[in-house]
Design an enzyme around this catalytic site. Sequence first.
Site, mmCIF file in Angstrom:
data_model
loop_
_atom_site.group_PDB
_atom_site.id
_atom_site.type_symbol
_atom_site.label_atom_id
_atom_site.label_comp_id
_atom_site.label_asym_id
_atom_site.label_seq_id
_atom_site.Cartn_x
_atom_site.Cartn_y
_atom_site.Cartn_z
ATOM 1 N N SER A 25 0.852 -1.194 0.000
ATOM 2 C CA SER A 25 0.000 0.000 0.000
ATOM 3 C C SER A 25 0.884 1.239 0.000
ATOM 4 O O SER A 25 1.684 1.446 0.919
ATOM 5 C CB SER A 25 -0.880 0.013 1.249
ATOM 6 O OG SER A 25 -1.400 1.315 1.426
ATOM 7 N N HIS A 42 -1.333 -1.317 -4.192
ATOM 8 C CA HIS A 42 -2.590 -0.995 -3.505
ATOM 9 C C HIS A 42 -2.654 0.515 -3.271
ATOM 10 O O HIS A 42 -1.738 1.110 -2.699
ATOM 11 C CB HIS A 42 -2.632 -1.755 -2.179
ATOM 12 C CG HIS A 42 -3.909 -1.627 -1.418
ATOM 13 N ND1 HIS A 42 -5.007 -2.426 -1.650
ATOM 14 C CD2 HIS A 42 -4.266 -0.797 -0.405
ATOM 15 C CE1 HIS A 42 -5.985 -2.101 -0.818
ATOM 16 N NE2 HIS A 42 -5.561 -1.101 -0.046
ATOM 17 N N ASP A 73 -4.917 3.584 -1.681
ATOM 18 C CA ASP A 73 -5.993 3.902 -0.746
ATOM 19 C C ASP A 73 -6.551 5.290 -1.024
ATOM 20 O O ASP A 73 -5.885 6.299 -0.791
ATOM 21 C CB ASP A 73 -5.454 3.837 0.689
ATOM 22 C CG ASP A 73 -5.147 2.412 1.109
ATOM 23 O OD1 ASP A 73 -6.061 1.573 1.035
ATOM 24 O OD2 ASP A 73 -3.992 2.138 1.493
ATOM 25 N N MET A 104 -9.224 8.038 -0.004
ATOM 26 C CA MET A 104 -10.049 8.404 1.161
ATOM 27 C C MET A 104 -10.613 9.809 0.968
ATOM 28 O O MET A 104 -9.911 10.693 0.455
ATOM 29 C CB MET A 104 -9.205 8.373 2.434
ATOM 30 C CG MET A 104 -8.484 7.053 2.663
ATOM 31 S SD MET A 104 -7.734 7.002 4.296
ATOM 32 C CE MET A 104 -6.715 5.530 4.148
ATOM 33 N N HIS A 144 -8.524 0.895 -3.670
ATOM 34 C CA HIS A 144 -9.423 0.674 -2.531
ATOM 35 C C HIS A 144 -10.113 2.000 -2.228
ATOM 36 O O HIS A 144 -9.498 2.921 -1.705
ATOM 37 C CB HIS A 144 -8.558 0.194 -1.345
ATOM 38 C CG HIS A 144 -9.309 -0.034 -0.080
ATOM 39 N ND1 HIS A 144 -8.667 -0.243 1.124
ATOM 40 C CD2 HIS A 144 -10.640 -0.116 0.200
ATOM 41 C CE1 HIS A 144 -9.565 -0.428 2.074
ATOM 42 N NE2 HIS A 144 -10.770 -0.351 1.532
ATOM 43 N N MET A 179 -12.245 4.236 -0.177
ATOM 44 C CA MET A 179 -12.857 4.471 1.137
ATOM 45 C C MET A 179 -13.559 5.814 1.050
ATOM 46 O O MET A 179 -13.126 6.819 1.631
ATOM 47 C CB MET A 179 -11.771 4.446 2.229
ATOM 48 C CG MET A 179 -11.329 3.028 2.560
ATOM 49 S SD MET A 179 -9.723 2.970 3.362
ATOM 50 C CE MET A 179 -8.677 3.069 1.916
ATOM 51 N N MET A 207 -11.346 -5.972 5.967
ATOM 52 C CA MET A 207 -10.545 -4.998 6.705
ATOM 53 C C MET A 207 -10.142 -5.608 8.044
ATOM 54 O O MET A 207 -10.999 -6.048 8.812
ATOM 55 C CB MET A 207 -11.348 -3.718 6.983
ATOM 56 C CG MET A 207 -11.575 -2.800 5.800
ATOM 57 S SD MET A 207 -10.104 -2.151 4.946
ATOM 58 C CE MET A 207 -9.060 -1.563 6.268
ATOM 59 N N GLY A 234 -0.602 1.866 9.625
ATOM 60 C CA GLY A 234 0.157 1.700 10.857
ATOM 61 C C GLY A 234 -0.644 1.317 12.089
ATOM 62 O O GLY A 234 -0.151 1.416 13.203
ATOM 63 N N ASP A 292 -6.525 -6.532 4.608
ATOM 64 C CA ASP A 292 -5.933 -5.192 4.580
ATOM 65 C C ASP A 292 -5.928 -4.583 5.975
ATOM 66 O O ASP A 292 -6.987 -4.348 6.558
ATOM 67 C CB ASP A 292 -6.758 -4.320 3.614
ATOM 68 C CG ASP A 292 -6.168 -2.932 3.414
ATOM 69 O OD1 ASP A 292 -5.070 -2.662 3.918
ATOM 70 O OD2 ASP A 292 -6.830 -2.118 2.737
ATOM 71 N N GLY A 293 -4.718 -4.316 6.466
ATOM 72 C CA GLY A 293 -4.581 -3.589 7.721
ATOM 73 C C GLY A 293 -3.783 -4.339 8.770
ATOM 74 O O GLY A 293 -4.150 -5.439 9.178
ATOM 75 N N GLY A 294 -2.644 -3.759 9.134
ATOM 76 C CA GLY A 294 -1.858 -4.325 10.237
ATOM 77 C C GLY A 294 -1.148 -5.622 9.916
ATOM 78 O O GLY A 294 -0.730 -6.348 10.822
HETATM 79 C C1 DX5 Z 1 -6.222 1.489 5.867
HETATM 80 C C2 DX5 Z 1 -5.832 1.169 4.447
HETATM 81 C C3 DX5 Z 1 -4.709 0.226 4.318
HETATM 82 C C4 DX5 Z 1 -3.414 0.725 4.893
HETATM 83 C C5 DX5 Z 1 -2.683 -0.448 5.417
HETATM 84 O O1 DX5 Z 1 -7.390 2.203 5.888
HETATM 85 O O2 DX5 Z 1 -6.941 0.604 3.736
HETATM 86 O O3 DX5 Z 1 -4.520 -0.213 2.968
HETATM 87 O O4 DX5 Z 1 -2.589 1.372 3.958
HETATM 88 O O5 DX5 Z 1 -1.573 0.013 6.107
HETATM 89 P P1 DX5 Z 1 -0.833 -0.890 7.193
HETATM 90 O O6 DX5 Z 1 -0.353 -2.104 6.472
HETATM 91 O O7 DX5 Z 1 0.229 -0.012 7.710
HETATM 92 O O8 DX5 Z 1 -1.888 -1.245 8.229
HETATM 93 ZN ZN ZN Z 2 -6.478 -0.316 1.700
#
Ligand code: DX5
Ligand code: ZN
Length: 224
Positions: free
Chosen positions: A10, A35, A37, A39, A68, A70, A139, A147, A177-179
Amino acid sequence: MTQMIDIAPSILAADWTRLGEEVESVERGGANLVHIDVMDGHFVPNITIGLPVVGALRDATPLPLDVHLMISEPGRYAEEFARAGASMVTVHTEADAHLNRTLVGIRSAGARAGVAINPATSLSAIEESLAFVDHILVMSVNPGFGGQSFIPATLDKVRRLREMIRSSGYQIRIEIDGGIDESNIAQAVGAGAEIIVAGSAVFNKKDDPAARVRHLRERATPLI
Ligand code: DX5
Ligand code: ZN
């Protein structure tokens, strides 16, 4: 059958003053997707990037772009992202009152259509969309920021989703996706995820992102 694992760095965590080089380095590391993001400061409490950056990246890398969204009312923009060069466009079930129309539109614009589901949203919310999607994004943090810490309960959701997909008979890939980092990637793969998004585990300002992608792939051997 062994799963095909796609690593999708990402760019949210990348150095945006050198975006082209950052993408080139994950390409060198064997990343399968980029990827992106998007937003809107409305569906999630953060504003990031939009169509012009997707268009610029389309010209900067041969890797497929995994967008993605959002954003609220993603149906207003989803097809434009496909036309701007996204190979995959994913919209949130929570954000769209006309999800079916949006998903059909993404496919007709030539991209793979996906639906994303927040940690607190039940799988039943996407059951009627299985016939219209190529992938489902689970998610594993609350969307909005990179992060954050992985929410372990989402692993069981991935397992239940894998069963739901299997019994539906559709060919649908699960994205997580995430963490995600080297400590939990094997569990995610073991639960059934095939597309692995990683932001801060790839771009961390000190290591080479290419090496980080390789390292994640090495650690992706499934743990059941
Ligand atoms: C969060 C995003 C993720 C984010 C993941 O809302 O959709 O794609 O970039 O970042 P990490 O891997 O640091 O959680
Ligand atoms: Zn994402």
